[in-house]
Each structure stands twice: as structure tokens, then as C-alpha cells.
Design an enzyme around this catalytic site. Structure first.
Site, short mmCIF file in Angstrom:
data_model
loop_
_atom_site.label_atom_id
_atom_site.label_comp_id
_atom_site.label_asym_id
_atom_site.label_seq_id
_atom_site.Cartn_x
_atom_site.Cartn_y
_atom_site.Cartn_z
N ASN A 54 8.11 -5.34 -0.61
CA ASN A 54 7.94 -4.20 0.28
C ASN A 54 6.46 -4.18 0.63
OD1 ASN A 54 7.72 -1.83 1.67
ND2 ASN A 54 8.90 -0.60 0.21
N PRO A 111 0.78 -1.23 0.00
CA PRO A 111 0.00 0.00 0.00
C PRO A 111 0.82 1.29 0.00
CG PRO A 111 -0.20 -1.15 2.10
CD PRO A 111 0.48 -2.08 1.15
N ASN A 112 0.33 2.21 -0.77
CA ASN A 112 0.86 3.58 -0.88
C ASN A 112 2.18 3.69 -1.65
OD1 ASN A 112 -1.31 4.77 0.70
ND2 ASN A 112 -0.38 3.70 2.44
N ASP A 116 1.67 -15.28 7.15
CA ASP A 116 1.30 -16.68 6.96
C ASP A 116 1.43 -17.10 5.50
OD1 ASP A 116 0.85 -17.02 9.64
OD2 ASP A 116 -1.34 -17.05 9.51
N ARG A 169 4.86 10.92 -2.69
CA ARG A 169 4.57 10.63 -1.29
C ARG A 169 5.80 10.92 -0.41
NH1 ARG A 169 4.47 4.56 1.28
NH2 ARG A 169 3.80 5.18 3.37
N GLU A 194 12.55 -9.16 2.34
CA GLU A 194 11.80 -7.98 2.81
C GLU A 194 12.62 -6.73 2.53
OE1 GLU A 194 11.31 -8.06 7.07
OE2 GLU A 194 10.30 -6.11 7.11
N SER A 238 12.91 3.23 3.51
CA SER A 238 13.36 4.03 4.66
C SER A 238 13.96 3.12 5.72
CB SER A 238 12.17 4.81 5.24
OG SER A 238 11.21 3.91 5.77
N HIS A 262 12.66 -2.27 2.50
CA HIS A 262 12.06 -0.97 2.83
C HIS A 262 12.97 0.12 2.30
CE1 HIS A 262 9.21 -2.97 5.40
NE2 HIS A 262 10.21 -3.66 5.91
N ALA A 292 2.99 -0.60 5.06
CA ALA A 292 2.54 -0.63 6.46
C ALA A 292 2.08 -2.02 6.89
CB ALA A 292 1.43 0.39 6.66
N ARG A 294 12.52 5.49 12.81
CA ARG A 294 11.31 6.28 12.64
C ARG A 294 10.36 6.06 13.83
NH1 ARG A 294 8.94 5.34 6.88
NH2 ARG A 294 7.69 7.12 7.58
N TYR A 328 10.90 9.01 1.41
CA TYR A 328 10.92 7.90 0.43
C TYR A 328 11.64 8.23 -0.88
CZ TYR A 328 7.52 5.95 3.67
OH TYR A 328 6.91 5.47 4.80
#
Ligand code: DQA
Length: 152
Positions: free
Chosen positions: A77, A13-14, A90, A21, A101, A105, A103, A80, A110, A26
Site C-alpha cells: 500500500n 506514508p500516513n 521503477d 486517521r 497493490e 479505500s 488500498h 499517496a 474518491r 480508512y
């Protein structure tokens, strides 16, 4: 040279709004420009790379299920959802392919809620804090898996 390897990059999301953004956090690159850069690297290595973005948890779960039979590595990624989606955790556990995984940032520098990832423990590893290079580094690692059939 073509290697028999398929990598999938999933953004949650986002992340479709990258570029506009919170650029101070970011960066100013759009998701499509990040993906274009990854495509070039994958292409040079002879690997196939696909991209998926969704703002919806269930779609990400579905995509993880769907890719499990023909994909060698996922770069994820989860946005949130990283911090609270047991459903995505799961799904990662349920599939037998390595998930990296990432990210943009540094989530540890943060807000407190970003410090915890519910998916880290079931991922092959985590790369955070390097902007779009987080994806590049994940891809570099993913490409080494062609030499390691055991994967995860
Ligand atoms: C993010 C970090 C998350 O905490 C946040 O919710 C995002 C982006 C990152 O790439 O830095 O959406 O995953």
C-alpha cells in the site's frame, strides 16, 4: 507445516496513523492490528511474513531493492505515492518478484487524483476498497504463489 515462502507487507506514508486517521474512510483498525491478523493467516499457512512502514519514498524504494533476493511476494500500500511516484514504479519494475497493490479505500470513488495509479501497470494486480480485507485478500493470493514458481 512450514512452507518455503516469504511475504513482505509494505505500507507507505500516513498508514502508520491508521485507527486515528480519517476513520470514516480508512476504518478504526490500527496498522499493528491489521498486521497481527495477517501474521496469524501467514502462520497458519506456514509462511513467513514481514512488515515495513515508511513515510519516505526513498526508504520504500530501498526496501523493495533489499527484499528482492529473499522475498517471494510483496503486498504494497504505497499510500499517496501510488498516484505519482515514478521512483516506486521503477523499483517495482526493477525487481522480479510479484507486487500486489492494495488500498483500504475505493480509490475510484474518491477525489479525481486518486483514480490514477502510476504503479498498477507494473503490479501483479490491485485490490482496493475492502478496508483491511484488501490486505487479507492480497495475502490469500500471495499464498497461492507457492504452487506457482513462475510467480508474476
Ligand atoms: C490509500 C489511498 C491513497 O489515495 C491515500 O493517499 C492513502 C491510502 C488507501 O489505502 O486507501 O494514503 O492507499
Amino acid at each position: 507445516m512450514i512452507i518455503n515462502m516469504k511475504i513482505l507487507v509494505i505500507n507507505g506514508p500516513n498508514l502508520d496513523l491508521l485507527g486515528e486517521r480519517e476513520p470514516g474512510i480508512y476504518g478504526s483498525e490500527t496498522l499493528s492490528s491489521i498486521n497481527d491478523g495477517l501474521s496469524l493467516i501467514a502462520q497458519a499457512a506456514g509462511a513467513q511474513i514481514d512488515f515495513y512502514q515508511s513515510n519516505h519514498e526513498g526508504n520504500i524504494v530501498d526496501k523493495l531493492h533489499e527484499c528482492r533476493k529473499d522475498t517471494d511476494c510483496v503486498i504494497l500500500n504505497a499510500g499517496a505515492y501510488t498516484h505519482y511516484s515514478y521512483a516506486i514504479r521503477d523499483a517495482i519494475s526493477a525487481i522480479k518478484i510479484p507486487v500486489i497493490e492494495v488500498h483500504l479505500s475505493n480509490v475510484h470513488a474518491r477525489e479525481e487524483f486518486r483514480e490514477n495509479s502510476v504503479i498498477s501497470a507494473v503490479c501483479a494486480g490491485t485490490i482496493a476498497g475492502f478496508g483491511s480485507y484488501s490486505y487479507t485478500m492480497a495475502l490469500q493470493y500471495a499464498l497461492t504463489l507457492k504452487d506457482r514458481p513462475e510467480g508474476k
